[in-house]
Design a protein around this motif. Structure first.
Motif, short mmCIF file in Angstrom:
data_model
loop_
_atom_site.label_atom_id
_atom_site.label_comp_id
_atom_site.label_asym_id
_atom_site.label_seq_id
_atom_site.Cartn_x
_atom_site.Cartn_y
_atom_site.Cartn_z
N MET A 1 0.79 -1.10 0.12
CA MET A 1 -0.14 0.09 -0.13
C MET A 1 0.94 1.30 0.02
SD MET A 1 -2.48 1.15 3.10
CE MET A 1 -3.24 -0.30 2.94
N ASN A 2 0.54 2.23 -0.91
CA ASN A 2 1.27 3.58 -0.90
C ASN A 2 0.95 4.30 0.48
OD1 ASN A 2 2.64 2.90 -3.20
ND2 ASN A 2 0.87 3.96 -4.47
N GLN A 3 2.10 5.08 0.75
CA GLN A 3 1.87 5.89 1.67
C GLN A 3 0.99 7.17 1.41
OE1 GLN A 3 5.97 7.23 2.88
NE2 GLN A 3 5.04 8.98 4.20
N CYS A 4 -0.01 7.65 2.16
CA CYS A 4 -0.55 9.07 2.10
C CYS A 4 0.16 10.32 1.79
CB CYS A 4 -1.19 9.34 3.49
SG CYS A 4 -2.12 10.97 3.57
N THR A 5 -0.09 11.13 0.82
CA THR A 5 0.46 12.08 0.10
C THR A 5 0.30 13.36 1.10
OG1 THR A 5 -1.21 12.26 -1.39
CG2 THR A 5 0.97 10.98 -2.10
N SER A 6 -0.54 13.45 1.97
CA SER A 6 -0.70 14.53 2.79
C SER A 6 0.33 15.28 3.23
CB SER A 6 -1.81 14.41 3.86
OG SER A 6 -1.89 15.61 4.40
N VAL A 7 0.77 16.67 3.13
CA VAL A 7 1.96 17.47 3.63
C VAL A 7 1.32 18.52 4.48
CG1 VAL A 7 3.87 18.76 3.02
CG2 VAL A 7 3.22 16.73 1.65
N MET A 8 2.08 18.76 5.54
CA MET A 8 1.57 19.94 6.26
C MET A 8 2.79 20.84 6.74
SD MET A 8 -0.06 20.42 10.13
CE MET A 8 1.25 19.54 10.70
N ALA A 9 2.48 21.97 6.30
CA ALA A 9 3.75 23.13 6.84
C ALA A 9 3.62 23.06 8.42
CB ALA A 9 3.66 24.55 6.11
N MET A 10 4.69 23.22 9.28
CA MET A 10 4.42 23.32 10.45
C MET A 10 5.35 24.19 11.33
SD MET A 10 4.18 20.08 13.09
CE MET A 10 4.05 20.35 14.86
N THR A 11 5.03 24.92 12.22
CA THR A 11 5.84 25.63 13.08
C THR A 11 5.78 25.34 14.55
OG1 THR A 11 4.60 27.56 13.07
CG2 THR A 11 6.38 27.27 11.42
N ALA A 12 6.42 25.30 15.28
CA ALA A 12 6.26 25.08 16.79
C ALA A 12 5.88 26.28 17.45
CB ALA A 12 7.58 24.50 17.29
N PRO A 13 4.85 26.07 18.16
CA PRO A 13 4.33 26.95 18.99
C PRO A 13 5.50 27.28 20.25
CG PRO A 13 2.73 25.65 19.00
CD PRO A 13 3.82 24.92 18.34
N ASP A 14 5.74 28.55 20.58
CA ASP A 14 6.85 29.04 21.60
C ASP A 14 6.88 27.80 22.79
OD1 ASP A 14 7.68 30.82 20.01
OD2 ASP A 14 6.67 32.37 20.90
N ARG A 15 5.70 27.60 23.38
CA ARG A 15 5.60 26.83 24.62
C ARG A 15 5.90 25.39 24.35
NH1 ARG A 15 0.67 27.30 22.37
NH2 ARG A 15 -0.74 25.48 21.97
N ILE A 16 5.82 25.07 23.07
CA ILE A 16 6.52 23.78 22.87
C ILE A 16 8.01 23.83 22.74
CG2 ILE A 16 6.58 21.85 21.21
CD1 ILE A 16 3.91 21.77 22.59
N VAL A 17 8.49 24.82 22.16
CA VAL A 17 9.92 24.99 21.77
C VAL A 17 10.51 25.14 23.42
CG1 VAL A 17 11.74 26.37 21.00
CG2 VAL A 17 9.61 25.96 19.68
N GLY A 36 -0.75 4.80 5.68
CA GLY A 36 -1.09 4.23 4.57
C GLY A 36 -2.18 5.18 3.92
N GLU A 37 -2.38 5.12 2.48
CA GLU A 37 -3.13 6.12 1.70
C GLU A 37 -4.67 5.76 1.79
OE1 GLU A 37 -2.22 5.79 -2.33
OE2 GLU A 37 -2.78 3.46 -2.18
N ASP A 38 -5.11 4.78 2.68
CA ASP A 38 -6.40 4.36 2.79
C ASP A 38 -6.86 4.88 4.15
OD1 ASP A 38 -5.19 2.54 4.29
OD2 ASP A 38 -6.54 0.81 3.77
N HIS A 39 -6.10 5.36 5.22
CA HIS A 39 -6.63 5.73 6.17
C HIS A 39 -7.59 6.98 6.15
CE1 HIS A 39 -4.81 9.88 7.20
NE2 HIS A 39 -3.91 9.38 6.14
N ASN A 40 -8.70 6.92 7.02
CA ASN A 40 -9.79 8.21 6.81
C ASN A 40 -10.03 8.89 8.14
OD1 ASN A 40 -11.01 6.27 8.24
ND2 ASN A 40 -12.88 5.79 7.16
N ASN A 41 -8.82 8.79 8.73
CA ASN A 41 -8.75 9.51 10.28
C ASN A 41 -7.64 10.46 10.00
OD1 ASN A 41 -9.64 6.67 10.69
ND2 ASN A 41 -9.28 6.83 12.77
N ASP A 42 -7.18 11.30 11.10
CA ASP A 42 -6.21 12.22 10.94
C ASP A 42 -4.95 11.58 10.27
OD1 ASP A 42 -8.06 13.59 12.54
OD2 ASP A 42 -6.86 13.54 14.39
N HIS A 43 -4.34 12.66 9.83
CA HIS A 43 -3.11 12.33 9.13
C HIS A 43 -2.14 12.47 10.26
CE1 HIS A 43 -4.25 12.96 5.20
NE2 HIS A 43 -5.12 14.08 5.45
N ALA A 44 -0.66 11.87 10.28
CA ALA A 44 0.11 11.63 11.37
C ALA A 44 1.63 11.48 10.98
CB ALA A 44 -0.27 10.59 12.16
#
Length: 128
Positions: A1-17, A36-44
């Motif tokens: 099964m192919n990997q999901c292709t969703s991409v997200m730009a992410m910056t860390a909130p100051d409190r996490i840093v 896997g590409e067939d998931h229907n929940n949140d990306h991770a």
């Protein structure tokens, strides 16, 4: 099964840093969904391994409503050779060993044409 292709730009909130500054240098930019590409929940995507501490690893999960960051336990599943899954417990879709990154696969097949000794797993399909 192919990997999901969703991409997200992410910056860390100051409190996490500030919270994780002692863990090491945090690198943010974009993350790719590791499921896997067939998931229907949140990306991770895994952000960093907790090095054996409870929780397993810190993951980011996202959908069209927002982004969450959480420490999640590792998936307990093992292959017959006792290789770990590499995703979080109760993940949707297939285990990590069944998820194929199509870009990495294409690059490996191309490199195998020139460096057969480095990619013995592709030597059987010489005529692709």
């Amino acid at each position: 099964m192919n990997q999901c292709t969703s991409v997200m730009a992410m910056t860390a909130p100051d409190r996490i840093v500030a919270l994780y500054a002692a863990v090491g240098q945090m690198k943010f930019g974009h993350v790719l969904c590791e499921l896997g590409e067939d998931h229907n929940n949140d990306h991770a995507a895994m952000l960093w391994d907790e090095g054996g501490r409870p929780g397993g690893a810190v993951w980011t999960q996202w959908d069209d409503r927002g982004v969450r960051i959480a420490a999640l336990a590792w998936c307990p599943a093992l292959t017959p050779k006792e290789e770990a899954c590499g995703l979080f417990a109760d993940h949707p879709s297939a285990h990590a060993w069944d998820v194929i990154d199509p870009t990495k696969e294409a690059l490996s097949r191309e490199l195998a044409k020139h460096y057969r000794h480095l990619f013995p797993e592709y030597n059987e399909d010489d005529e692709d």
